[in-house]
Design a protein around this motif. Sequence first.
Motif, short mmCIF file in Angstrom:
data_model
loop_
_atom_site.label_atom_id
_atom_site.label_comp_id
_atom_site.label_asym_id
_atom_site.label_seq_id
_atom_site.Cartn_x
_atom_site.Cartn_y
_atom_site.Cartn_z
N PHE A 1 0.58 -1.23 0.81
CA PHE A 1 0.14 -0.39 0.20
C PHE A 1 0.81 1.30 -0.20
CE2 PHE A 1 -2.42 -3.07 1.86
CZ PHE A 1 -3.94 -3.37 1.49
N VAL A 2 1.99 1.21 0.71
CA VAL A 2 2.88 2.05 1.09
C VAL A 2 3.51 2.68 -0.93
CG1 VAL A 2 4.97 3.04 1.57
CG2 VAL A 2 3.43 2.20 3.17
N ARG A 3 3.64 1.51 -1.02
CA ARG A 3 4.20 2.13 -2.55
C ARG A 3 3.86 2.37 -4.12
NH1 ARG A 3 6.79 -3.92 -0.90
NH2 ARG A 3 4.83 -4.64 -2.51
N ARG A 4 2.21 1.46 -3.45
CA ARG A 4 1.26 1.91 -4.05
C ARG A 4 1.26 3.21 -4.49
NH1 ARG A 4 -4.45 0.34 -2.83
NH2 ARG A 4 -4.15 1.35 -1.39
N ASP A 5 0.75 4.06 -3.11
CA ASP A 5 0.17 5.70 -3.18
C ASP A 5 1.51 6.22 -3.19
OD1 ASP A 5 -2.15 4.09 -2.61
OD2 ASP A 5 -2.30 3.89 -0.56
N ALA A 6 2.86 5.60 -2.62
CA ALA A 6 4.00 6.67 -2.62
C ALA A 6 3.44 7.14 -4.43
CB ALA A 6 4.60 6.35 -1.96
N LEU A 7 3.74 6.13 -5.23
CA LEU A 7 3.83 6.99 -6.45
C LEU A 7 2.14 6.43 -7.53
CD1 LEU A 7 7.03 4.26 -7.25
CD2 LEU A 7 6.64 6.94 -6.58
N ASP A 8 1.09 6.80 -6.17
CA ASP A 8 0.29 6.93 -6.96
C ASP A 8 -0.21 8.44 -8.63
OD1 ASP A 8 -2.72 6.51 -7.85
OD2 ASP A 8 -3.41 7.77 -6.49
N ASN A 9 -0.38 8.46 -9.31
CA ASN A 9 -1.39 9.21 -10.62
C ASN A 9 -0.01 10.19 -10.78
OD1 ASN A 9 -3.48 10.72 -11.34
ND2 ASN A 9 -3.22 12.18 -10.13
N LEU A 10 1.16 9.03 -10.89
CA LEU A 10 2.40 9.66 -11.46
C LEU A 10 2.43 8.79 -13.28
CD1 LEU A 10 4.95 9.93 -8.29
CD2 LEU A 10 3.09 11.56 -9.21
N GLU A 11 1.36 8.40 -13.74
CA GLU A 11 1.77 8.19 -15.25
C GLU A 11 2.42 9.73 -15.62
OE1 GLU A 11 -2.03 5.99 -13.25
OE2 GLU A 11 -0.78 7.72 -13.53
N MET A 12 1.98 10.61 -15.48
CA MET A 12 2.18 12.01 -16.49
C MET A 12 4.11 11.88 -16.04
SD MET A 12 1.43 13.13 -13.16
CE MET A 12 -0.43 13.44 -13.60
N TYR A 13 4.68 11.24 -15.64
CA TYR A 13 5.76 11.51 -15.07
C TYR A 13 6.75 10.27 -15.69
CZ TYR A 13 4.55 15.88 -12.45
OH TYR A 13 4.14 16.73 -11.81
N GLY A 14 5.76 9.92 -16.12
CA GLY A 14 6.43 7.85 -16.71
C GLY A 14 6.67 7.25 -15.61
N ILE A 15 5.83 7.24 -14.17
CA ILE A 15 5.65 5.99 -13.52
C ILE A 15 4.55 5.75 -13.51
CG2 ILE A 15 5.96 6.12 -10.77
CD1 ILE A 15 7.78 8.75 -11.36
N LYS A 16 5.10 4.02 -13.75
CA LYS A 16 3.46 3.09 -13.73
C LYS A 16 3.86 1.35 -13.11
CE LYS A 16 2.19 4.70 -18.63
NZ LYS A 16 1.61 4.44 -19.84
N ILE A 17 3.44 1.62 -11.72
CA ILE A 17 2.56 0.50 -11.20
C ILE A 17 1.63 -0.45 -11.83
CG2 ILE A 17 2.63 -0.30 -9.03
CD1 ILE A 17 3.87 1.60 -7.51
N SER A 18 2.16 -1.75 -11.93
CA SER A 18 2.23 -2.90 -12.27
C SER A 18 0.88 -3.10 -10.73
CB SER A 18 2.36 -4.26 -12.28
OG SER A 18 1.81 -5.34 -12.25
N ASP A 19 -0.34 -3.38 -10.64
CA ASP A 19 -1.10 -3.71 -9.70
C ASP A 19 -0.48 -5.10 -9.19
OD1 ASP A 19 -1.99 -1.15 -8.87
OD2 ASP A 19 -3.59 -1.76 -9.97
N GLU A 20 -0.70 -6.18 -10.13
CA GLU A 20 -0.83 -7.16 -9.61
C GLU A 20 1.26 -7.83 -9.04
OE1 GLU A 20 -0.23 -11.74 -12.45
OE2 GLU A 20 -1.05 -9.79 -13.42
#
Length: 399
Positions: free
Chosen positions: A337-356
Motif C-alpha cells: 500500500f505504501v508503494r502504491r500510494d507513494a507513486l499514485d497518479n504519476l503516469e504523466m511522469y512516466g511512472i506506472k506501477i503494476s498492481d499484480e
Amino acid sequence: MYSLVINSGSSSIKFQIVDPNAGAADAPLVSGLVEQIGEPSGCVTVKHPDGKEVAQKPIPTHKVGLQEAFRILDSKGLGPTQLDITAVGHRVVHGGMVFSEPELIVDEVVEKIRELIPLAPLHNPANIDGIEVARELLPDIPHVAVFDTGFFRHLPPAAAVYAINAEVAGKNQIRRYGFHGTSHEFVSSQVPALLDRDPAHTRQIVLHLGNGASCSAVANGQPIDTSMGLTPLAGLVMGTRCGDIDPGIIFHLTRQGGMSIDEIDNLLNRQSGVKGLSGVNDFRQLRAMIEDENQDAWMAYNVYINQLRRYIGSYMIALGRVDAITFTAGVGENDRFVRRDALDNLEMYGIKISDERNAMPNDGPRIISTDDSAVKVLVVPTNEELAIAQKAAKVAARM
C-alpha cells in the motif's frame, strides 16, 4: 572465509557471521541478538544452521553479552576463533567529516570516533562499546569500522550546507551528513544490473523505509542529495521520529510549553512520527487500524505518504532524468500500500506501477512497474550486514 559483523546499540548487540562472497539473498551462517544489556533480565538469541539457542540471564555489560553469545557459538563449533574469520566489521553511525571510507580500527581511530560523540550522542558511544569489547575478545582478527555517513560524505555543497551563519556552522560541525548510507549504497549498486543498465549512466531514487526512514537521489553511482541531515531526525516521517518540521516549533515548545531540551528531544525522536499521530509505529498494526476505520491511523498514514511524495518529487527535479525508483527496508519491501500510494497518479511522469507485480510477496529483488513504464519501479531487499562484511573483508585483505 567469513566476516563477523557487529552492530552495537546502547542496550543491545546485533551480530552476524557472513560469507562476504555470498549473494545478496543468501542467509548468514549465524545471526544473533543480545538484548536488555544492563537490565535485571537479559536475553541472548543465536540462530545457526541447526536451529536456535536462547539464553535468558542478567547481562550487566556489552562484554558479558558478547562473551555469552560466543560461548553458545563455541558449543556449536561456530565460534569466531573456530571459524576462518578474517575480519570483524563494526557499524558506526557517525563518521563526521573525518571518515568517508571504511577504516582499519586502531586506537587512534577509536579516539576520533569518540571525538564525534557530540554529533551522535545516542549511537557512537554504543558503537565504541562494541568495538572495544570485540577487540578485547578477538585481538588477533582485524577490526574495521564502516560508517553510516560514509556514502554521503561528498554530497554537493548545495545539498550539504545549511543556510545558517557559516562561522557558527563550521565551529559546531553543522552540515547535512546523511544516514543509512550503507543501505543506500548497497541497494543503488544492485539496480543497474537488474535493469541491464550501465551504472555510470543510471539515475535513481532510493527509498529506505523502515522504522527509521530516508531517501536519496543517486546519479551515476554518486549521491547528490539525501533526506536525513545533521542527525537521523530530519527528512521523512518515521516510526517514532517527526522528520522535517519548522524549527520554530522547538522554540515554541520551550517558551510556551515549558519543555526542556531533553523533553523535546524525547518528543521528536521517540514520541512523534507515525506513533505520535496514531499510537503505534508498526505498519502492520497501523494497517489493521486503518481497516477498522481508525481516523488517527488514517491521518498518520496520509501525513507519512504526503511527506514521502514531497521528497520523491523534489528528487525527480534534482536528478533531471529518473531511470529507477527503488523501495527497500522493512516497510518498503513489505507494504504494497505504501508503494502504491507513494507513486499514485504519476503516469504523466512516466511512472506506472503494476498492481499484480506490486502485490507479489517479498521474495527478492524484482521490478513492480509495468513493461511500458518509462521509470522503472523496483523492490530490492537491503542487506547492510553483507555490505559491511564485504567492506571489512576488503580492508583486511590489504593488510
